[in-house]
Scaffold this active site. Structure first.
Site, PDB file in Angstrom:
ATOM      1  N   SER A  23      -3.197 -83.016  15.033  1.00 41.62           N
ATOM      2  CA  SER A  23      -3.717 -83.980  14.360  1.00 41.62           C
ATOM      3  C   SER A  23      -4.955 -84.399  14.358  1.00 41.62           C
ATOM      4  O   SER A  23      -5.817 -84.673  13.815  1.00 41.62           O
ATOM      5  CB  SER A  23      -2.202 -85.241  13.383  1.00 41.62           C
ATOM      6  OG  SER A  23      -1.063 -84.846  12.786  1.00 41.62           O
ATOM      7  N   ARG A  27      -9.385 -84.345  12.950  1.00 41.35           N
ATOM      8  CA  ARG A  27      -9.896 -85.196  12.760  1.00 41.35           C
ATOM      9  C   ARG A  27     -11.168 -85.178  13.277  1.00 41.35           C
ATOM     10  O   ARG A  27     -12.010 -85.463  13.090  1.00 41.35           O
ATOM     11  CB  ARG A  27      -9.141 -86.415  13.053  1.00 41.35           C
ATOM     12  CG  ARG A  27      -7.508 -86.365  11.077  1.00 41.35           C
ATOM     13  CD  ARG A  27      -6.715 -87.671  11.409  1.00 41.35           C
ATOM     14  NE  ARG A  27      -6.386 -87.462  11.009  1.00 41.35           N
ATOM     15  CZ  ARG A  27      -4.927 -86.595  10.342  1.00 41.35           C
ATOM     16  NH1 ARG A  27      -4.593 -85.938  10.560  1.00 41.35           N
ATOM     17  NH2 ARG A  27      -3.990 -87.183   9.305  1.00 41.35           N
ATOM     18  N   GLY A  91      -2.193 -77.116   6.278  1.00 39.31           N
ATOM     19  CA  GLY A  91      -2.578 -77.959   5.206  1.00 39.31           C
ATOM     20  C   GLY A  91      -2.960 -79.463   5.510  1.00 39.31           C
ATOM     21  O   GLY A  91      -3.818 -80.141   4.448  1.00 39.31           O
ATOM     22  N   ARG A 119       2.040 -74.383  -1.714  1.00 42.85           N
ATOM     23  CA  ARG A 119       1.792 -76.004  -1.136  1.00 42.85           C
ATOM     24  C   ARG A 119       1.304 -76.934  -2.324  1.00 42.85           C
ATOM     25  O   ARG A 119       0.227 -76.664  -2.674  1.00 42.85           O
ATOM     26  CB  ARG A 119       1.611 -76.418   0.110  1.00 42.85           C
ATOM     27  CG  ARG A 119       2.297 -75.555   1.348  1.00 42.85           C
ATOM     28  CD  ARG A 119       1.995 -75.720   2.037  1.00 42.85           C
ATOM     29  NE  ARG A 119       2.371 -77.244   2.577  1.00 42.85           N
ATOM     30  CZ  ARG A 119       2.132 -77.680   3.989  1.00 42.85           C
ATOM     31  NH1 ARG A 119       1.193 -77.154   5.006  1.00 42.85           N
ATOM     32  NH2 ARG A 119       2.657 -78.843   4.706  1.00 42.85           N
ATOM     33  N   SER A 165       2.835 -90.163   2.787  1.00 44.45           N
ATOM     34  CA  SER A 165       1.730 -88.769   3.847  1.00 44.45           C
ATOM     35  C   SER A 165       0.994 -88.476   4.506  1.00 44.45           C
ATOM     36  O   SER A 165      -0.580 -89.149   3.459  1.00 44.45           O
ATOM     37  CB  SER A 165       1.004 -87.554   2.300  1.00 44.45           C
ATOM     38  OG  SER A 165       0.794 -86.802   2.527  1.00 44.45           O
ATOM     39  N   GLN A 167      -1.623 -86.807   5.055  1.00 48.86           N
ATOM     40  CA  GLN A 167      -2.529 -85.483   4.715  1.00 48.86           C
ATOM     41  C   GLN A 167      -2.731 -86.557   3.722  1.00 48.86           C
ATOM     42  O   GLN A 167      -4.213 -86.180   3.137  1.00 48.86           O
ATOM     43  CB  GLN A 167      -2.028 -84.654   4.231  1.00 48.86           C
ATOM     44  CG  GLN A 167      -2.086 -83.756   5.521  1.00 48.86           C
ATOM     45  CD  GLN A 167      -0.689 -82.523   5.706  1.00 48.86           C
ATOM     46  OE1 GLN A 167      -0.940 -82.519   4.403  1.00 48.86           O
ATOM     47  NE2 GLN A 167      -0.669 -82.316   6.572  1.00 48.86           N
ATOM     48  N   ASP A 305       7.631 -83.601  10.997  1.00 49.81           N
ATOM     49  CA  ASP A 305       7.315 -82.276  11.650  1.00 49.81           C
ATOM     50  C   ASP A 305       8.737 -82.028  13.092  1.00 49.81           C
ATOM     51  O   ASP A 305       8.507 -81.068  13.659  1.00 49.81           O
ATOM     52  CB  ASP A 305       5.929 -82.140  12.127  1.00 49.81           C
ATOM     53  CG  ASP A 305       4.745 -82.786  11.236  1.00 49.81           C
ATOM     54  OD1 ASP A 305       5.443 -82.435  10.088  1.00 49.81           O
ATOM     55  OD2 ASP A 305       3.471 -82.415  11.486  1.00 49.81           O
ATOM     56  N   LYS A 332       6.796 -78.206   3.349  1.00 47.70           N
ATOM     57  CA  LYS A 332       5.997 -77.744   3.842  1.00 47.70           C
ATOM     58  C   LYS A 332       5.728 -75.794   4.312  1.00 47.70           C
ATOM     59  O   LYS A 332       5.467 -75.682   3.368  1.00 47.70           O
ATOM     60  CB  LYS A 332       6.929 -78.047   5.615  1.00 47.70           C
ATOM     61  CG  LYS A 332       6.744 -79.815   5.949  1.00 47.70           C
ATOM     62  CD  LYS A 332       5.936 -80.751   5.961  1.00 47.70           C
ATOM     63  CE  LYS A 332       6.135 -82.319   5.970  1.00 47.70           C
ATOM     64  NZ  LYS A 332       4.486 -82.864   5.884  1.00 47.70           N
ATOM     65  N   ARG A 336      11.724 -76.420   4.781  1.00 44.92           N
ATOM     66  CA  ARG A 336      12.634 -76.467   5.994  1.00 44.92           C
ATOM     67  C   ARG A 336      13.989 -76.760   5.270  1.00 44.92           C
ATOM     68  O   ARG A 336      14.518 -76.629   6.756  1.00 44.92           O
ATOM     69  CB  ARG A 336      12.022 -76.828   6.745  1.00 44.92           C
ATOM     70  CG  ARG A 336       9.919 -76.964   7.529  1.00 44.92           C
ATOM     71  CD  ARG A 336       9.669 -77.271   8.252  1.00 44.92           C
ATOM     72  NE  ARG A 336       8.683 -77.253   9.187  1.00 44.92           N
ATOM     73  CZ  ARG A 336       7.121 -77.459   9.265  1.00 44.92           C
ATOM     74  NH1 ARG A 336       7.248 -79.423   9.773  1.00 44.92           N
ATOM     75  NH2 ARG A 336       6.330 -76.647   9.813  1.00 44.92           N
TER      76      ARG A 336
HETATM   77  C1  S3P Z   1       0.028 -84.474   9.493  1.00 46.56           C
HETATM   78  C2  S3P Z   1       0.639 -84.990   8.332  1.00 46.56           C
HETATM   79  C3  S3P Z   1       1.733 -84.721   7.714  1.00 46.56           C
HETATM   80  C4  S3P Z   1       2.417 -83.633   9.073  1.00 46.56           C
HETATM   81  C5  S3P Z   1       1.807 -83.006   9.026  1.00 46.56           C
HETATM   82  C6  S3P Z   1       0.418 -82.830   9.594  1.00 46.56           C
HETATM   83  C7  S3P Z   1      -1.508 -84.684   8.845  1.00 46.56           C
HETATM   84  O1  S3P Z   1       1.906 -84.292   6.334  1.00 46.56           O
HETATM   85  O2  S3P Z   1       3.549 -83.273   8.224  1.00 46.56           O
HETATM   86  O3  S3P Z   1       2.266 -81.542  10.161  1.00 46.56           O
HETATM   87  O4  S3P Z   1      -1.914 -84.324  10.265  1.00 46.56           O
HETATM   88  O5  S3P Z   1      -1.691 -86.289   8.652  1.00 46.56           O
HETATM   89  P1  S3P Z   1       2.124 -84.760   5.113  1.00 46.56           P
HETATM   90  O6  S3P Z   1       1.495 -85.664   5.410  1.00 46.56           O
HETATM   91  O7  S3P Z   1       2.079 -84.283   3.775  1.00 46.56           O
HETATM   92  O8  S3P Z   1       3.483 -85.574   5.316  1.00 46.56           O
END
Ligand code: S3P
Length: 424
Positions: A23, A27, A91, A119, A165, A167, A305, A332, A336
């Protein structure tokens, strides 16, 4: 498709250094891509997901210089890509990049593999559209990738996330950098806070309180960064060491920020012998007698995760462990919930789904887990969780689609061999 067979029972011992946090790596590359001032990123995740993000920012106009083990230096500046950008299985890559380019004065098409195309993308299309972005999705209802984003001048918004979320929050906060006026995001439960922390470190005005964050538009000046070890990868070794008899293993330099160490709290409640050295970030786990626990819906985003490998711990524990509010697990890299049920049924642990709750009845000890063949369905975390179950149990676990581990952890098989004596 490659498959491996991991037989047990094995002990997990020694020291493991997991890849840089995925993550944070995504970023770091994206924020650096916004700045013309060079910044150096060391210990980036070596997985395919992050490699796609690196290629994406290069396609958009950033320069990335490689210094081998010294990391990479990014000289940002985005001009727009010539063709569609392919993000593979990622994602985080596709959703955060959508936010990054939403306010830029060019058009970008973002796409990914078959899993990415399944997704939900409406979760980012809605808030980015509310900011004034022009985002065209595909498929029925236009809610899937590929996404075409025509950059526009954006306005700041106040937005309540319909799902917890990071993300989605991050896509909105990255778009907010170029908006007119501040943007506020409220989340229903705490999620990881890397974007807001890294933007603040890059000089952006950020305010955080409980589950609300506000970002003001502005230039970024990202500092150099050493990416710490990925707790989501550490979780595989720590669960392995807790469930397998005679184990004593340390994972070095593990990141421990909000919503990333939740799996350690869950394991502690189960009775796990895990200690964290806050100075070095080293986390040590030893064989433990595990009991069942309840993971609430509010707690789930903080260990989302790690559920595949926590399910292995639950399969070994004494009693019925429940995971509540499991809907997000279905969207995901694979479904899962279905994948966990299939994996655990194969090795002899009973799973039940009751509404939005997954209940796993443990077999009491790892030696009771039997042999099975599971298909990772292209999901890296399912492949690694199954391999850990195989090493801990007394049967043999064949994992089909094991190559998916390269998504986030290309060195996983080597580390499995190193820490358990397994030979590929
Ligand atoms: C992540 C957020 C999570 C996680 C993904 C990484 C991120 O997803 O499952 O592996 O880096 O922001 P969601 O925001 O969809 O929950």
């Amino acid at each position: 498709m490659s498959s491996i067979t991991v037989d047990g029972p094995r002990r997990f011992t020694g020291r493991v250094r997991v890849p840089g946090d995925k993550s944070i790596s995504h970023r770091a590359l994206m924020i650096a891509a916004l700045s013309r001032r060079p910044s150096t990123i060391r210990s980036l995740s070596d997985g395919e997901d992050v490699a796609h993000t690196r290629r994406a920012i290069e396609a958009l106009g950033a320069r990335v210089e490689d210094h081998g083990s010294g990391g990479v230096t990014v000289i940002g500046g985005l001009r727009g890509a010539r063709g569609p950008i392919y993000l593979g299985n990622s994602g985080t890559g596709i959703r955060l990049l959508a936010g990054l380019v939403a306010g830029c004065d060019f058009t970008t098409t973002l796409d990914g593999d078959a899993s990415i195309r399944r997704r939900p993308m409406d979760r980012i299309i809605h808030p980015l559209s509310a900011m004034g972005a022009q985002v065209q999705g595909s498929g029925a209802g236009g809610t899937r990738a590929p996404l075409t984003i025509e950059g526009r001048s954006l306005r700041g918004i106040e937005y309540t996330l319909p799902v917890a979320s990071a993300q989605v929050k991050s896509a909105v906060l990255l778009a907010a950098l170029g908006a007119a006026g501040p943007t506020t995001v409220h989340e229903p439960a705490p999620t990881r806070i890397h974007t807001e922390e890294m933007l603040a470190a890059a000089g952006v005005r950020v305010q955080r309180r409980d589950c609300t964050v506000t970002v003001w538009p502005g230039e970024v000046a990202p500092p150099d960064i050493d990416v710490p070890g990925d707790p989501s990868q550490a979780a595989f070794w720590l669960v392995g060491a807790c469930v397998a008899d005679g184990s004593d293993l340390t994972v070095e330099n593990v990141y421990a920020g909000q919503a990333r160490g939740g799996f350690i709290e869950v394991l502690h409640r189960m009775g796990a012998d895990i200690t964290v050295d806050p100075g070095s970030g080293d986390v040590r786990a030893r064989s433990s007698e595990l009991g069942a626990t309840r993971v609430t819906a509010d707690e789930l985003p903080g260990c989302i995760d790690e559920v595949p490998v926590l399910a292995v711990a639950a399969a070994v524990a004494d009693g019925v462990t429940t995971f509540e509010g499991i809907d997000e697990l279905r969207v995901k890299e694979s479904d899962r919930v279905a994948a966990i049920v299939e994996m655990l049924a194969g090795i002899g642990a009973e799973c039940r789904i009751d509404g939005r709750t997954l209940a796993i009845t443990g077999v009491g000890q790892a030696s009771e887990l039997g042999s099975a063949t599971v298909d990772s369905q292209g999901d890296h975390r399912m492949a690694m969780a199954a391999a850990i179950a195989g090493a801990a149990g007394s049967g043999a676990m064949t994992v089909e689609g094991f190559e998916s581990t390269a998504t986030s952890y290309p060195g996983f098989a080597n580390h499995l061999a190193q820490s358990t004596g397994w030979t590929p």
